[in-house]
Design an enzyme around this catalytic site. Structure first.
Site: not given
Length: 401
Positions: A387-388
């Site tokens: 996600r990052c």
């Protein structure tokens, strides 16, 4: 082309990634702490791992845009080139003599070379025309232009909310110049013509890793080491004024490295399910900020109450299902540190995760979530997961899931 994101789990259409490059090779034991890395990554292996990540997304029909390509392309636009050059030359550490030398050096670079310099930095010894007191007193290993190794984590510098983008305000000095690149892309790149900003870097600290789109019109914003309460309030006010949200949950999280963003402890994997660090599941709280009935009125604030309760209410569902990180407290702590919570949903019940988090991935599969495993031994050295490392710019509405 329209770009829009209304949820965390709608079918992913387009995403911005940054393939690790020379900026990671700038990390040394002397500077990795100040540049926010816990170790010195093996760059070639990090690139191989990232290529597998991008390939996994493409295999599911996701369009992958690379940040470096977007920066190089936008630097052909004179206004963007001027903005990005000024962002470097305005550094007060340079002094007039060195500033003039840097300006001349940058002016002689083509778009691709300039893009690389803005991302990977410029070392003292690479500036052959350097002169003056500041240059003379620099260590030969120092940087005239600092590298940006955290560009890998494209989620933090921008987050789409509906049909607008929030170019965020990064709290850590090592990362603040990242948003100059992001802002230039959304203001000047032909791909994003007409894009309007809902947030900009001059505002209060707010980072994309803290912003979760729980449901259309419902945001959760972590408040802790990186995003400040004033940033959460400013985002809420702007989203309410533009009709982009009706509820924002402000979620206090511990101000420490292991929990730097909300998405390090909680991410969505289905319309009603999250993978969550069990050590905080029962203690995480939320303040509910609601749009006033009168558009000119003050937002209403209530709480605090348990995060899971507040989230379910705001999402208008009975309950938010929890899938625990790990199976026991020790495994949970290890896998949370290794970004076991930081999954990227590419559709409801389909998520990308690091393969190393064996127990968490097994938990996800037992809960009916398809897990697309990717390697992350080197990518994870900057404390960030799938996600990052991704900034979705287009997701299908949940009604089409």
């Amino acid at each position: 082309m329209e770009h829009r994101v209304d949820s965390e789990v709608g079918v992913l259409g387009t995403v911005v990634l940054h393939r690790p490059g020379p900026e990671l090779a700038r990390l040394t034991p002397r500077n990795n702490d100040s540049l926010l890395f816990d170790g010195i990554p093996w760059v070639q292996r990090a690139q191989e791992e990232h290529d597998i990540f991008a390939g996994a997304l493409r295999s599911r029909g996701v369009e992958v845009l690379y940040l470096a390509d977007l920066v190089a392309e936008v630097l052909t636009v004179p206004a963007a080139r001027a903005d990005l050059t000024e962002a470097v030359l305005s550094d007060v550490r340079l002094g007039d003599t060195l500033r003039a030398a840097v300006s001349e050096h940058l002016a002689g670079l083509g778009p691709a070379q300039l893009a690389m310099t803005l991302m990977a930095g410029l070392a003292h010894d690479e500036l052959r025309t350097g002169s003056g007191l500041v240059y003379a007193l620099m260590d030969r290993h120092d940087f005239v232009i600092d590298p940006l190794p955290n560009l890998l984590f494209t989620r933090d510098s921008a987050v789409w909310i509906g049909d607008r983008v929030a170019v965020t305000s990064l709290a850590m000095p090592a990362r603040r110049r990242e948003t100059t690149l992001t802002a230039a892309i959304y203001r000047h790149h032909p791909r994003f013509t007409g894009t309007e900003l809902v947030y900009d870097p001059a505002l209060e600290y707010l980072e994309g890793g803290d912003v979760l789109a729980l449901a259309p019109g419902v945001l959760a914003v972590g408040v802790g080491e990186r995003t400040r309460p004033a940033g959460a309030e400013r985002l809420a006010r702007r989203c309410f004024a533009l009709g982009l949200a009706h509820t924002v949950l402000a979620v206090p999280i511990a101000q420490e490295r292991a929990t730097m963003h909300l998405d390090t402890v909680c991410t969505m994997v289905d319309v009603d399910a999250v993978v969550m660090y069990p050590n905080i599941a029962d203690t995480l709280t939320a303040w509910t900020v609601s749009a006033a009935p009168d558009p000119t009125g003050e937002p209403r604030i209530s709480g605090p109450e348990p995060f899971l309760t507040a989230a379910a209410k705001a999402m208008n569902i009975d309950t938010l299902r929890i899938i625990d990180t790990g199976l026991d407290p020790v495994t949970a702590e290890r896998e949370q540190w290794d970004d076991g919570n930081n999954t990227l949903a590419i559709a409801p019940r389909v998520a990308v995760a690091y393969e190393r988090n064996v127990e968490t991935n097994a938990q996800l599969e037992r809960a009916g979530i398809e897990v697309i495993r990717i390697p992350g031994s080197e990518l994870g050295s900057g404390r960030g997961g799938p996600r990052c490392m991704s900034c979705p710019v287009l997701r299908a509405p949940l009604s089409e899931a």
